[in-house]
Scaffold this motif. Sequence first.
Motif, short mmCIF file in Angstrom:
data_model
loop_
_atom_site.label_atom_id
_atom_site.label_comp_id
_atom_site.label_asym_id
_atom_site.label_seq_id
_atom_site.Cartn_x
_atom_site.Cartn_y
_atom_site.Cartn_z
N UNK A 120 49.18 -14.17 -38.37
CA UNK A 120 48.37 -13.37 -38.71
C UNK A 120 47.10 -13.67 -39.57
N UNK A 121 45.79 -13.32 -39.37
CA UNK A 121 44.71 -13.62 -40.06
C UNK A 121 44.34 -15.25 -39.99
N UNK A 122 45.23 -15.79 -39.08
CA UNK A 122 44.93 -17.45 -39.16
C UNK A 122 44.52 -17.77 -38.15
N UNK A 123 43.46 -17.87 -37.44
CA UNK A 123 43.01 -18.57 -36.24
C UNK A 123 43.40 -20.01 -36.21
N UNK A 124 43.65 -20.58 -35.07
CA UNK A 124 43.71 -21.97 -34.64
C UNK A 124 42.62 -22.48 -34.23
N UNK A 125 41.72 -21.98 -33.34
CA UNK A 125 40.45 -22.48 -32.97
C UNK A 125 39.22 -21.82 -33.44
N UNK A 126 38.27 -22.26 -33.53
CA UNK A 126 36.89 -21.37 -33.95
C UNK A 126 35.80 -21.96 -33.07
N UNK A 127 35.03 -21.16 -32.63
CA UNK A 127 33.82 -21.37 -32.05
C UNK A 127 32.64 -20.37 -32.70
N UNK A 128 31.69 -21.25 -33.36
CA UNK A 128 30.43 -20.89 -34.01
C UNK A 128 29.28 -20.73 -33.34
N UNK A 129 28.68 -19.51 -33.23
CA UNK A 129 27.55 -19.30 -32.28
C UNK A 129 26.53 -18.55 -33.14
N UNK A 130 25.26 -18.84 -32.77
CA UNK A 130 24.21 -18.04 -33.61
C UNK A 130 24.00 -16.72 -33.36
N UNK A 131 24.17 -16.09 -32.15
CA UNK A 131 23.88 -14.86 -31.94
C UNK A 131 25.00 -14.01 -31.28
N UNK A 132 24.83 -12.74 -31.61
CA UNK A 132 25.90 -11.64 -30.90
C UNK A 132 26.04 -11.92 -29.58
N UNK A 169 42.37 -9.44 -36.08
CA UNK A 169 43.00 -10.66 -36.84
C UNK A 169 44.08 -10.82 -37.26
N UNK A 170 44.75 -9.53 -37.74
CA UNK A 170 45.94 -9.29 -38.38
C UNK A 170 47.00 -9.47 -37.07
N UNK A 171 46.71 -9.02 -35.72
CA UNK A 171 47.71 -9.10 -34.98
C UNK A 171 47.90 -10.67 -34.35
N UNK A 172 47.06 -11.70 -34.66
CA UNK A 172 46.93 -13.04 -34.31
C UNK A 172 45.66 -13.38 -33.37
N UNK A 173 44.69 -14.31 -33.62
CA UNK A 173 43.75 -14.60 -32.68
C UNK A 173 44.04 -16.48 -32.58
N UNK A 174 44.22 -16.59 -31.41
CA UNK A 174 44.30 -18.19 -31.07
C UNK A 174 42.71 -18.80 -31.19
N UNK A 175 41.92 -18.17 -30.56
CA UNK A 175 40.63 -18.76 -30.36
C UNK A 175 39.59 -17.68 -30.67
N UNK A 176 38.99 -18.12 -31.98
CA UNK A 176 37.96 -16.92 -32.65
C UNK A 176 36.61 -17.41 -32.29
N UNK A 177 35.86 -16.42 -31.99
CA UNK A 177 34.44 -16.62 -31.42
C UNK A 177 33.51 -15.88 -32.49
N UNK A 178 32.81 -16.57 -33.16
CA UNK A 178 32.15 -15.60 -34.17
C UNK A 178 30.80 -16.19 -34.55
N UNK A 179 29.86 -15.46 -35.19
CA UNK A 179 28.69 -15.54 -35.71
C UNK A 179 28.99 -15.92 -37.20
N UNK A 180 28.11 -16.95 -37.85
CA UNK A 180 28.35 -17.23 -39.21
C UNK A 180 28.43 -16.12 -40.47
#
Length: 516
Positions: A120-132, A169-180
């Motif tokens: 929970x709350x701890x993704x293992x992969x992260x993709x950062x992108x500039x726009x929604x 996030x609480x349920x658990x996310x393997x790959x998180x896709x996010x804007x900064x």
Amino acid sequence: MSEGRSEHAQSRRSPRRRSGRQGNSSRPQQRVEEPIVAEHFESTLPEGPLPSFAELGLADALIKSLVANEITEPFPIQAATLPDAMAGKDILGRGQTGSGKTLAFGLAMLTRLASGRSMPHKPRGLILVPTRELAMQVETALMPHARSLGLWCRVVVGGTSFPRQIEHLRRGVDLLIATPGRLSDHVRQGTCDLGSVEITALDEADQMADMGFMPQVRAILDLTPQDGQRLLFSATLDGDVDKLVRQYLHSPVTHSVAPSTASVTTMEHHLLFVSAEDKQNVVTEVAAREGRTIMFVRTKHHVDRLAKKLRSVGVAAGALHGGKAQSARTRVLGEFREGTTPVLIATDVAARGIHVDDVSLVVHVDPPADPKDYLHRAGRTARAGQSGTVVTLVTHDQRRAVQGMAQRAGIRPESTKVRPGDDDLVRITGARTPSGEPLIEREKPARRSGGSGGRRFGAPAAGGGRGEYRGGSGRRTEGGGEFRGGPRRSERTEGGRGFGRPERSSAGRPRRAPQH
């Protein structure tokens, strides 16, 4: 199995020793000493026939998922980068827009995450992108393949429900896709811990630099483990991107399948010289053509005004800019993809990262400010081997500046003087006379007190929210930024804030999301 394939199979395990240490934001991570310059970013197209996905080492479940989504052969950038990325190496990649970069890093990330489980709350992969819009597009591209491996990927962006994101996030996310910007909010509020991120991808890194996100990006990377794998994709390697590569990538393998100019062989470039008096009529006739068309203008006000003008003469045009609520932006893009609205009027918020099939014409109604903007706008057409035309409307006072910009962009456009109804205008763009029958405007929903989509800290939006917040004297900016009340800056301009004083929660108790 050949000797080369055996070596590749052995290299599938990451060469790094994972110490489990968290990143340290107080100490820079100096990892690359040699200079990284654009001249060293040479083509690495695989020679001969491209290998299949199976030959690249993808799992059977992924291959079946790709086939089910009508993806049977890898693109060159995928064939070039997947073996190294799946072997755990840092990647520095560049490919022309529409070249398949999302699957190039996405399939590698899913492969490396397949054997673990997120807390929970701890993704293992992260993709950062500039726009929604790009974040949602990446999720759409990767979600079916993630599910084939039993993984979950989620999006964390502004303009959507913060409490719902907390619940995901609480349920658990393997790959998180996010804007900064929105990811910074979650980090500050303690709802996302980046200490377990094994692999991070930065997509459109140069755009994030242009939008002022680099302080946030560096702060985010400092919170990921120092020995984590990093994949960075960028059209250019100058300025802040070069600094990012030096600081955070460890002996990166570089892959490129296209130069950073608009020399795509399936793309035609034209400068259409028009008088100021004729320009509006030329724009109208071009917009009335058959086929999907994107028209770029400089300001939000111009977007709305032009879309309204075109609809008044029978052209189905949609408006897209950063001042619109996320729900409206999503609806406009959906209608454009479906073809019910064949003309999209946009600011540069749509210039990069948005993939829509069969866009046959891009029109610079307002010439772009510099070569990079030209290339990013032009990249909305001639994607994935398709053909397309790019037209720039140039008035007399703009000639010298636009011609210089085209030269710096590495293109040799055909120059033509046109007037409304000219044969050359029809030949180049397919222009035609609009019907002249006004289209019925949609009934707009009642506007909430304090504005729509804004944000007020410490209080939920009127009527229960739906993830929308009220803002006092805040203002919107381009680039998909969040609308923040008071003196706070938008997601686009808040790059210098880093992870300072925690913000107060912008909504009440989290609402439960549907079960996975």
